[in-house]
Design an enzyme around this catalytic site. Structure first.
Site, short mmCIF file in Angstrom:
data_model
loop_
_atom_site.label_atom_id
_atom_site.label_comp_id
_atom_site.label_asym_id
_atom_site.label_seq_id
_atom_site.Cartn_x
_atom_site.Cartn_y
_atom_site.Cartn_z
N THR A 9 0.82 -1.21 0.00
CA THR A 9 0.00 0.00 0.00
C THR A 9 0.85 1.26 0.00
O THR A 9 0.48 2.27 -0.61
CB THR A 9 -0.93 0.01 1.23
OG1 THR A 9 -1.78 -1.13 1.17
CG2 THR A 9 -1.79 1.26 1.26
N TYR A 43 -7.84 0.63 -3.77
CA TYR A 43 -6.72 1.16 -4.54
C TYR A 43 -5.93 -0.02 -5.11
O TYR A 43 -6.17 -1.18 -4.78
CB TYR A 43 -5.80 2.00 -3.64
CG TYR A 43 -5.40 1.29 -2.38
CD1 TYR A 43 -4.29 0.44 -2.37
CD2 TYR A 43 -6.14 1.41 -1.21
CE1 TYR A 43 -3.94 -0.26 -1.22
CE2 TYR A 43 -5.79 0.72 -0.06
CZ TYR A 43 -4.68 -0.11 -0.07
OH TYR A 43 -4.34 -0.80 1.05
N SER A 58 1.62 -7.67 -0.48
CA SER A 58 2.28 -8.60 0.45
C SER A 58 1.54 -9.91 0.67
O SER A 58 2.13 -10.89 1.11
CB SER A 58 2.53 -7.92 1.79
OG SER A 58 1.34 -7.67 2.48
N THR A 115 1.08 -4.25 4.22
CA THR A 115 0.76 -4.51 5.63
C THR A 115 0.17 -5.90 5.90
O THR A 115 0.20 -6.37 7.03
CB THR A 115 -0.23 -3.45 6.16
OG1 THR A 115 -1.42 -3.47 5.36
CG2 THR A 115 0.40 -2.07 6.13
N ASP A 116 -0.36 -6.57 4.87
CA ASP A 116 -1.05 -7.84 5.11
C ASP A 116 -0.14 -8.90 5.74
O ASP A 116 -0.57 -9.65 6.62
CB ASP A 116 -1.66 -8.38 3.82
CG ASP A 116 -2.96 -7.68 3.47
OD1 ASP A 116 -3.40 -6.82 4.24
OD2 ASP A 116 -3.54 -7.99 2.40
N LYS A 144 -1.00 -7.04 12.72
CA LYS A 144 -2.06 -6.20 12.16
C LYS A 144 -3.37 -6.57 12.83
O LYS A 144 -3.85 -7.70 12.71
CB LYS A 144 -2.14 -6.41 10.65
CG LYS A 144 -3.07 -5.45 9.93
CD LYS A 144 -2.99 -5.65 8.42
CE LYS A 144 -3.87 -4.66 7.67
NZ LYS A 144 -3.76 -4.83 6.20
N GLU A 192 -5.45 -27.95 28.47
CA GLU A 192 -6.39 -28.28 27.39
C GLU A 192 -6.03 -29.59 26.69
O GLU A 192 -6.89 -30.40 26.38
CB GLU A 192 -6.49 -27.16 26.35
CG GLU A 192 -7.03 -25.84 26.87
CD GLU A 192 -8.49 -25.91 27.26
OE1 GLU A 192 -9.19 -26.86 26.83
OE2 GLU A 192 -8.94 -25.04 28.02
#
Length: 355
Positions: free
Chosen positions: A39, A53, A86, A119-120, A192, A312
């Site tokens: 981006t 975009y 990305s 950013t992904d 993120k 667990e």
């Protein structure tokens, strides 16, 4: 040839100014910006397009030219390593980028490195570099949530902050950093957390510091092993093993694990809560482990996921590994890097505690 006193004075002043500019340039730190797309290199159809975009459109030289303030911070050079969004990053792209960062870090004329990134998967690349590049020089990964064409675009300030940090002596030895929205994060912790706000990146234990008008303010430092203290070295890694992620959810079938685990050296199970595994999925994971696939329990909790061993699930009995506080995508990165070496489950667990 006769030169008037006024002209001689002007020429002398110009020479002094040029010498001053040259001296300043020679004393500034040298920072290399490695661009990979995303981006921060994107463009929208209009200034109102902040979320729609095309990514990876603007080359690194234009990013630098659009930010003349950088010349006061560092002597900056740019290099286009990749030009992709990305989410399309591959293991081979990680290796290409990591080896280039490592090579630059060895150069005496490079003081810091900035990586521009979508950013992904920015958090995954930052952690990969954090684990594998042996240097104490600042490495800063940076992106933006809005393209440069948008109103209130965040990329220019993020990049300016990244260069500031990469050029700073006080950033040395802190591993790979991420600068977003005026904050400094460690590449290990940052993730993120939301996709449409400029404050998208968060660390479960908080940021390392802040950047205000070009000055770094530090509040904590990373304590897990990284960079110079890492037993993993990008210069020695030629390929990364397949590690997959299986997602836990209500009514999840065992087939979701069986299908995704084929050909993998390890599988990260992104479980609910404390890395919980549905009863119908446990036998499928046990079968994978019996076949030599490492099983790593992680948590799908957005922030603050913390998986306790033998809670667990009986991890000792099943010979499974827990991801500690790493989210599934970070656990995958660490598992890939660690399994470039022949590690037992116990040794892999030790790696997850230490990194």
């Amino acid at each position: 040839m006769y030169l008037s006193p006024r002209f001689r004075a002007f020429a002398a002043g110009a020479a002094l100014l040029a010498a001053s500019v040259l001296a300043q340039a020679q004393t500034l730190p040298n920072v290399v910006i490695l661009a990979t797309g995303g981006t921060i290199a994107g463009a929208g159809a209009s200034a109102a397009n902040s979320a729609t975009y095309a990514a990876a459109k603007v080359p690194v030289d234009k990013l630098i030219a659009g930010l003349p303030e950088l010349s006061k911070v560092a002597s900056v050079k740019g290099e286009q390593v990749l030009q992709i969004a990305s989410e399309s990053f591959t293991n081979e792209d990680l290796l290409t980028l990591g080896k280039r960062v490592s090579a630059l870090a060895k150069q005496g004329d490079v003081d810091g490195i900035v990586v521009t990134h979508g950013t992904d998967t920015l958090e995954e690349t930052a952690y990969f570099l954090h684990l594998t590049v042996h240097t104490d020089k600042p490495i800063v990964v940076v992106g933006s949530m809005r393209p440069g064409t948008a109103l209130s675009a965040d990329g220019a300030l993020n990049l300016y902050d990244a260069v500031n940090v990469a050029a700073s002596q006080d950033a040395k030895g802190k591993g790979v950093l991420v600068t977003m929205n005026d904050e400094i994060h460690t590449g290990r912790d940052v993730a993120k957390a939301i996709n449409i706000k400029t404050e998208a990146f968060k660390s479960q234990w908080g940021p390392l510091g802040m950047i205000v008008e070009g000055r770094n303010y530090w509040f904590r430092a990373p304590v897990k092993r990284h960079t110079m203290q890492s037993e993993f070295d990008i210069d020695q890694i030629t390929a990364l093993p397949q590690v997959d992620i299986a997602y836990g959810y209500g009514n999840v079938p065992a087939s979701s694990v069986e299908a995704i685990g084929k050909g993998a050296k390890a599988i990260v199970h992104a479980g609910t809560g404390n890395g919980s595994v549905a009863n119908r999925v446990v036998p499928a994971l046990q079968k994978l482990r019996e076949g030599g696939v490492q099983v790593i329990r992680s948590s799908r909790v957005n922030t603050g996921g913390f998986v306790l061993r033998n809670a667990e699930q009986p991890d000792d009995k099943y010979d499974w590994v827990v991801a500690h506080d790493l989210n599934p995508q970070k656990a995958r990165i660490l598992a890939m890097v660690a399994l470039t070496k022949p590690l037992s489950a116990a040794e892999l667990q030790r790696v997850f505690w230490e990194y």
